[in-house]
Design a protein around this motif. Structure first.
Motif, PDB file in Angstrom:
ATOM      1  N   GLY A 158       0.818  -1.148  -0.241  1.00 16.74           N
ATOM      2  CA  GLY A 158       0.019   0.295   0.409  1.00 16.74           C
ATOM      3  C   GLY A 158       1.314   1.680   0.272  1.00 16.74           C
ATOM      4  O   GLY A 158       2.161   1.064  -0.287  1.00 16.74           O
ATOM      5  N   ALA A 159       0.486   2.660  -0.022  1.00 16.55           N
ATOM      6  CA  ALA A 159       1.276   3.851   0.448  1.00 16.55           C
ATOM      7  C   ALA A 159       0.895   4.327   1.597  1.00 16.55           C
ATOM      8  O   ALA A 159      -0.543   4.610   2.089  1.00 16.55           O
ATOM      9  N   LEU A 160       1.441   5.645   1.735  1.00 16.54           N
ATOM     10  CA  LEU A 160       0.709   6.228   2.823  1.00 16.54           C
ATOM     11  C   LEU A 160       1.464   7.658   1.542  1.00 16.54           C
ATOM     12  O   LEU A 160       2.362   7.560   0.995  1.00 16.54           O
ATOM     13  N   ALA A 161       0.692   8.174   2.278  1.00 16.80           N
ATOM     14  CA  ALA A 161       0.762   9.872   1.236  1.00 16.80           C
ATOM     15  C   ALA A 161       0.750  11.169   2.124  1.00 16.80           C
ATOM     16  O   ALA A 161       0.230  11.392   3.383  1.00 16.80           O
ATOM     17  N   VAL A 162       1.617  11.972   2.492  1.00 15.43           N
ATOM     18  CA  VAL A 162       1.628  13.074   2.604  1.00 15.43           C
ATOM     19  C   VAL A 162       1.740  14.507   2.537  1.00 15.43           C
ATOM     20  O   VAL A 162       2.732  14.183   1.180  1.00 15.43           O
ATOM     21  N   HIS A 163       0.869  15.487   2.746  1.00 19.93           N
ATOM     22  CA  HIS A 163       0.410  16.047   1.620  1.00 19.93           C
ATOM     23  C   HIS A 163       1.165  17.644   2.891  1.00 19.93           C
ATOM     24  O   HIS A 163       0.352  17.741   3.650  1.00 19.93           O
ATOM     25  N   ASP A 164       1.767  18.054   2.163  1.00 14.51           N
ATOM     26  CA  ASP A 164       2.196  19.783   2.686  1.00 14.51           C
ATOM     27  C   ASP A 164       1.007  20.854   2.036  1.00 14.51           C
ATOM     28  O   ASP A 164       1.377  21.496   1.325  1.00 14.51           O
ATOM     29  N   PRO A 165       0.490  21.918   2.730  1.00 14.55           N
ATOM     30  CA  PRO A 165      -0.751  22.527   2.188  1.00 14.55           C
ATOM     31  C   PRO A 165       0.069  23.665   1.597  1.00 14.55           C
ATOM     32  O   PRO A 165      -1.149  24.306   1.160  1.00 14.55           O
ATOM     33  N   GLU A 166       1.218  24.104   3.011  1.00 10.49           N
ATOM     34  CA  GLU A 166       0.904  25.394   2.567  1.00 10.49           C
ATOM     35  C   GLU A 166       2.427  24.592   0.843  1.00 10.49           C
ATOM     36  O   GLU A 166       2.124  26.545   0.139  1.00 10.49           O
ATOM     37  N   THR A 167       2.646  24.358   0.799  1.00 10.36           N
ATOM     38  CA  THR A 167       3.122  24.158  -0.467  1.00 10.36           C
ATOM     39  C   THR A 167       2.865  23.507  -1.837  1.00 10.36           C
ATOM     40  O   THR A 167       2.451  23.508  -3.203  1.00 10.36           O
ATOM     41  N   GLY A 168       1.485  22.389  -1.453  1.00 13.36           N
ATOM     42  CA  GLY A 168       1.037  22.315  -2.489  1.00 13.36           C
ATOM     43  C   GLY A 168       1.372  20.606  -2.755  1.00 13.36           C
ATOM     44  O   GLY A 168       0.920  19.980  -3.697  1.00 13.36           O
ATOM     45  N   GLN A 223       5.840  -3.514   4.598  1.00 17.77           N
ATOM     46  CA  GLN A 223       6.671  -4.667   2.909  1.00 17.77           C
ATOM     47  C   GLN A 223       4.982  -5.610   2.998  1.00 17.77           C
ATOM     48  O   GLN A 223       4.365  -5.895   4.340  1.00 17.77           O
ATOM     49  N   ASP A 224       4.095  -5.408   2.187  1.00 19.25           N
ATOM     50  CA  ASP A 224       3.407  -6.114   1.480  1.00 19.25           C
ATOM     51  C   ASP A 224       1.697  -6.409   2.642  1.00 19.25           C
ATOM     52  O   ASP A 224       0.775  -6.652   2.658  1.00 19.25           O
ATOM     53  N   GLU A 225       2.213  -5.685   3.105  1.00 19.38           N
ATOM     54  CA  GLU A 225       0.971  -4.959   4.134  1.00 19.38           C
ATOM     55  C   GLU A 225       0.333  -3.078   3.794  1.00 19.38           C
ATOM     56  O   GLU A 225       0.947  -2.466   3.261  1.00 19.38           O
ATOM     57  N   SER A 226      -0.834  -2.892   4.486  1.00 19.89           N
ATOM     58  CA  SER A 226      -1.844  -1.582   4.171  1.00 19.89           C
ATOM     59  C   SER A 226      -1.647  -0.506   5.555  1.00 19.89           C
ATOM     60  O   SER A 226      -1.812  -1.330   6.240  1.00 19.89           O
ATOM     61  N   VAL A 227      -0.825   0.169   4.801  1.00 17.97           N
ATOM     62  CA  VAL A 227      -1.726   1.829   5.952  1.00 17.97           C
ATOM     63  C   VAL A 227      -2.833   1.751   6.244  1.00 17.97           C
ATOM     64  O   VAL A 227      -3.431   2.123   5.003  1.00 17.97           O
ATOM     65  N   SER A 245      -6.946 -13.118   4.153  1.00 17.32           N
ATOM     66  CA  SER A 245      -8.264 -13.365   3.630  1.00 17.32           C
ATOM     67  C   SER A 245      -8.411 -14.050   2.384  1.00 17.32           C
ATOM     68  O   SER A 245      -9.905 -13.985   2.816  1.00 17.32           O
ATOM     69  N   GLY A 246      -7.728 -14.713   2.271  1.00 15.85           N
ATOM     70  CA  GLY A 246      -7.987 -15.709   0.988  1.00 15.85           C
ATOM     71  C   GLY A 246      -7.833 -15.095  -0.028  1.00 15.85           C
ATOM     72  O   GLY A 246      -8.159 -15.878  -0.492  1.00 15.85           O
ATOM     73  N   HIS A 247      -7.207 -13.768  -0.175  1.00 15.16           N
ATOM     74  CA  HIS A 247      -7.238 -13.471  -1.421  1.00 15.16           C
ATOM     75  C   HIS A 247      -5.977 -13.631  -1.564  1.00 15.16           C
ATOM     76  O   HIS A 247      -5.518 -14.031  -1.280  1.00 15.16           O
ATOM     77  N   ASP A 248      -6.111 -14.037  -3.479  1.00 14.98           N
ATOM     78  CA  ASP A 248      -4.297 -14.483  -4.163  1.00 14.98           C
ATOM     79  C   ASP A 248      -4.332 -13.227  -4.403  1.00 14.98           C
ATOM     80  O   ASP A 248      -3.305 -12.988  -5.462  1.00 14.98           O
ATOM     81  N   ALA A 249      -3.653 -12.774  -3.453  1.00 15.79           N
ATOM     82  CA  ALA A 249      -2.537 -11.358  -3.779  1.00 15.79           C
ATOM     83  C   ALA A 249      -1.526 -12.134  -4.467  1.00 15.79           C
ATOM     84  O   ALA A 249      -0.362 -12.714  -3.778  1.00 15.79           O
ATOM     85  N   THR A 250      -0.994 -10.881  -5.025  1.00 13.21           N
ATOM     86  CA  THR A 250       0.502 -11.382  -5.656  1.00 13.21           C
ATOM     87  C   THR A 250       0.849  -9.512  -5.362  1.00 13.21           C
ATOM     88  O   THR A 250       0.556  -8.947  -6.181  1.00 13.21           O
ATOM     89  N   ASP A 251       2.094  -9.814  -5.203  1.00 12.00           N
ATOM     90  CA  ASP A 251       3.045  -8.866  -5.824  1.00 12.00           C
ATOM     91  C   ASP A 251       3.105  -7.748  -7.192  1.00 12.00           C
ATOM     92  O   ASP A 251       3.621  -9.210  -8.135  1.00 12.00           O
ATOM     93  N   PRO A 252       3.460  -6.891  -7.112  1.00 14.53           N
ATOM     94  CA  PRO A 252       2.380  -6.308  -9.291  1.00 14.53           C
ATOM     95  C   PRO A 252       4.651  -6.437 -10.070  1.00 14.53           C
ATOM     96  O   PRO A 252       5.151  -5.976  -8.555  1.00 14.53           O
TER      97      PRO A 252
END
Length: 60
Positions: free
Chosen positions: A9-19, A29-33, A53-60
């Motif tokens: 997954g990904a973590l996004a950090v947004h700076d409202p001052e700079t946009g 690794q291999d887990e989602s925030v 979860s039983g899903h067949d997830a694969t690394d892209p």
């Protein structure tokens, strides 16, 4: 959370001052925030592991 057929997954950090937004993939690794909270200047995060979860997830 990632698409259903991917791990990670990904973590996004947004700076409202700079946009500007900084995106970091696979913070845990291999887990989602899944949740974030902050107290006294410290950010705490929770993650989720989709492999149980039983899903067949694969690394892209």
């Amino acid at each position: 959370m990632p698409e259903g057929d991917r791990l990670g997954g990904a973590l996004a950090v947004h700076d409202p001052e700079t946009g500007q937004t900084q995106v970091t993939r696979n913070v845990v690794q291999d887990e989602s925030v899944f949740s974030l909270t902050a107290r006294d200047g410290v950010v705490y995060g929770g993650d989720v592991d989709h492999r149980w979860s039983g899903h067949d997830a694969t690394d892209p």
